[in-house]
Design an enzyme around this catalytic site. Structure first.
Site, PDB file in Angstrom:
ATOM      1  N   ARG A  37       0.802  -1.167   0.042  1.00 41.88           N
ATOM      2  CA  ARG A  37      -0.178  -0.013   0.172  1.00 41.88           C
ATOM      3  C   ARG A  37       0.929   1.362  -0.018  1.00 41.88           C
ATOM      4  NH1 ARG A  37      -5.054  -0.799   0.382  1.00 41.88           N
ATOM      5  NH2 ARG A  37      -5.447   0.889   1.000  1.00 41.88           N
ATOM      6  N   HIS A  67       7.678  -7.354  -6.958  1.00 37.46           N
ATOM      7  CA  HIS A  67       6.271  -6.515  -7.511  1.00 37.46           C
ATOM      8  C   HIS A  67       6.160  -5.282  -6.787  1.00 37.46           C
ATOM      9  CE1 HIS A  67       2.079  -5.792  -8.485  1.00 37.46           C
ATOM     10  NE2 HIS A  67       1.826  -6.864  -8.937  1.00 37.46           N
ATOM     11  N   TYR A  70       0.944  -1.500  -5.377  1.00 36.91           N
ATOM     12  CA  TYR A  70       0.038  -1.506  -6.186  1.00 36.91           C
ATOM     13  C   TYR A  70      -0.696   0.011  -6.073  1.00 36.91           C
ATOM     14  CZ  TYR A  70      -2.414  -4.064  -2.654  1.00 36.91           C
ATOM     15  OH  TYR A  70      -2.987  -4.501  -1.306  1.00 36.91           O
ATOM     16  N   HIS A 107       2.227  -2.499 -11.996  1.00 34.99           N
ATOM     17  CA  HIS A 107       0.945  -2.293 -12.651  1.00 34.99           C
ATOM     18  C   HIS A 107       0.909  -0.788 -13.424  1.00 34.99           C
ATOM     19  CE1 HIS A 107      -1.584  -4.677  -9.487  1.00 34.99           C
ATOM     20  NE2 HIS A 107      -0.670  -5.420 -10.129  1.00 34.99           N
ATOM     21  N   GLU A 142       2.650  -5.024 -16.150  1.00 37.30           N
ATOM     22  CA  GLU A 142       1.396  -6.123 -16.190  1.00 37.30           C
ATOM     23  C   GLU A 142       0.120  -5.746 -16.751  1.00 37.30           C
ATOM     24  OE1 GLU A 142       0.833  -7.382 -12.127  1.00 37.30           O
ATOM     25  OE2 GLU A 142      -0.921  -8.668 -12.562  1.00 37.30           O
ATOM     26  N   ASP A 176      -1.013 -11.534 -16.781  1.00 36.54           N
ATOM     27  CA  ASP A 176      -1.801 -12.194 -15.848  1.00 36.54           C
ATOM     28  C   ASP A 176      -3.124 -12.733 -16.437  1.00 36.54           C
ATOM     29  OD1 ASP A 176      -3.845 -12.276 -13.639  1.00 36.54           O
ATOM     30  OD2 ASP A 176      -2.328 -11.092 -12.336  1.00 36.54           O
ATOM     31  N   HIS A 179      -6.337 -11.260 -15.363  1.00 37.59           N
ATOM     32  CA  HIS A 179      -6.672  -9.947 -15.750  1.00 37.59           C
ATOM     33  C   HIS A 179      -6.908  -9.832 -17.143  1.00 37.59           C
ATOM     34  CE1 HIS A 179      -3.794  -8.081 -12.379  1.00 37.59           C
ATOM     35  NE2 HIS A 179      -4.784  -8.710 -12.058  1.00 37.59           N
ATOM     36  N   HIS A 211       1.629 -14.438 -14.430  1.00 37.13           N
ATOM     37  CA  HIS A 211       0.808 -14.522 -13.375  1.00 37.13           C
ATOM     38  C   HIS A 211      -0.437 -15.495 -13.643  1.00 37.13           C
ATOM     39  CE1 HIS A 211       1.954 -10.457 -11.215  1.00 37.13           C
ATOM     40  NE2 HIS A 211       2.810 -11.271 -11.176  1.00 37.13           N
ATOM     41  N   ASP A 224     -11.116  -8.263 -11.665  1.00 35.12           N
ATOM     42  CA  ASP A 224      -9.966  -8.691 -11.134  1.00 35.12           C
ATOM     43  C   ASP A 224     -10.194  -9.065  -9.707  1.00 35.12           C
ATOM     44  OD1 ASP A 224      -7.507  -8.713 -10.327  1.00 35.12           O
ATOM     45  OD2 ASP A 224      -6.894  -6.468 -10.485  1.00 35.12           O
ATOM     46  N   HIS A 226      -9.205 -12.699  -8.329  1.00 32.72           N
ATOM     47  CA  HIS A 226      -8.485 -13.947  -8.560  1.00 32.72           C
ATOM     48  C   HIS A 226      -9.349 -15.133  -7.810  1.00 32.72           C
ATOM     49  CE1 HIS A 226      -4.379 -11.516  -9.084  1.00 32.72           C
ATOM     50  NE2 HIS A 226      -5.516 -10.876  -9.466  1.00 32.72           N
ATOM     51  N   GLU A 256      -0.757 -16.126  -7.812  1.00 33.33           N
ATOM     52  CA  GLU A 256      -1.447 -15.139  -6.905  1.00 33.33           C
ATOM     53  C   GLU A 256      -2.778 -15.516  -6.375  1.00 33.33           C
ATOM     54  OE1 GLU A 256      -1.182 -12.262  -9.898  1.00 33.33           O
ATOM     55  OE2 GLU A 256       0.492 -11.233  -8.622  1.00 33.33           O
TER      56      GLU A 256
END
Ligand code: FE
Ligand code: FE
Ligand code: ZN
Length: 279
Positions: A37, A67, A70, A107, A142, A176, A179, A211, A224, A226, A256
């Site tokens: 975050r 990664h 995000y 992203h 991504e 992904d 995605h 991914h 989105d 998963h 993920e």
């Protein structure tokens, strides 16, 4: 051999992630460089990095994928948001050189009320500020599900960013499966067609990582969410076909999927290794 791993917690360092990976029969892994975050990254411990490097080469761990947080949005026109993105990208890419020749995934960003072309230009501009000619890390953009105003919902948007990056030799794409499915690419019914389109628009040589996720929602839903492998709408057979496709099978795969513990990932890795053809 299938190169597969999952997202792991980086709280206890690199060596611990590598040991966790080996414990579930993974030979790669993904991790966040910092609190996803936002916030600052913890300083790297050189002893941990050295122990990791030795352990990784001993156990055949390769192509680890860091990664980016995000919340980072290099497409933003807000100075503070942009400043954080440039700081995080610059700092993360510098850290990645402590474990050379690995992958860094981000992203692309969100347009938030601005035209997509403007967002694309700002993302490329940020990359032009942080990429270095001599870096060994490959930065991956991504493919996104297209929720909200996410940039990267189509292969065209990713190609447009890459076209404006000067050091584009250091840039690749992470596909992904959840995605692209949510964005409307039907990898279950027509994987060959989707990959042909990817090749035509971006070029398959840019594709460096997958991914591997199932999706709770139907193709084109732009949600989105998963799902575990085989428990979503893409399904096990289609995801196993991704892991076996001649154009993809040598790429690293990262799960993920929502799991309560490592055992959940171990189960998926075992099933996917079992479904591996031709070895
Ligand atoms: Fe991601
Ligand atoms: Fe992802
Ligand atoms: Zn996602």
């Amino acid at each position: 051999m299938l190169t597969i791993g999952c997202h792991l917690s980086s709280a206890k360092g690199y060596l611990r992630m590598a040991k966790d990976a080996v414990s579930i029969d993974a030979n790669t892994f993904q991790f966040f460089t910092r609190n996803p975050r936002g916030g600052r990254a913890k300083a790297l411990d050189p002893a941990d990095v050295a122990a990791f490097s030795a352990f990784a080469s001993e156990h055949g761990i390769e192509r680890i994928l860091a990664h980016a947080p995000y919340t980072m949005n290099p497409a933003s026109d807000k100075p503070q948001t942009r400043e954080f993105a440039l700081m995080a990208l610059g700092e993360d890419l510098a850290r990645m050189e402590e474990t050379p020749h690995q992958l860094y995934n981000m992203h692309p960003g969100s347009a938030v009320g601005r035209p997509v072309a403007e967002a694309v230009a700002r993302i490329a501009d940020a990359l032009n500020e942080v990429l270095r000619p001599d870096q060994t890390t490959t930065l991956l953009l991504e493919t996104m599900a297209g929720k909200g105003s996410e940039v990267g919902r189509s292969f065209e948007e990713l190609a447009a960013i890459i076209a404006q990056v000067k050091l584009s030799g250091h840039v690749g794409v992470c596909l992904d499966t959840c995605h692209v499915w949510d964005a409307g690419y039907d990898i279950a019914a027509d994987l060959d067609g989707v990959l042909e389109e990817f090749d035509r628009v971006i070029g398959l040589r840019r594709l460096r990582a997958i991914h591997l996720n199932d999706s709770l929602n139907p193709c084109g839903a732009r949600k989105d969410r998963h799902a575990r492998i085989g428990e979503g709408q893409i399904g096990f057979a289609a995801l196993a076909a991704v892991a076996n496709h001649p154009a993809l099978r040598d790429l690293p795969f990262y799960l993920e999927t929502p799991q309560p513990d490592l055992a959940g990932y171990a189960f998926e890795i075992a099933r996917l290794r079992e479904a591996r053809q031709g070895e």
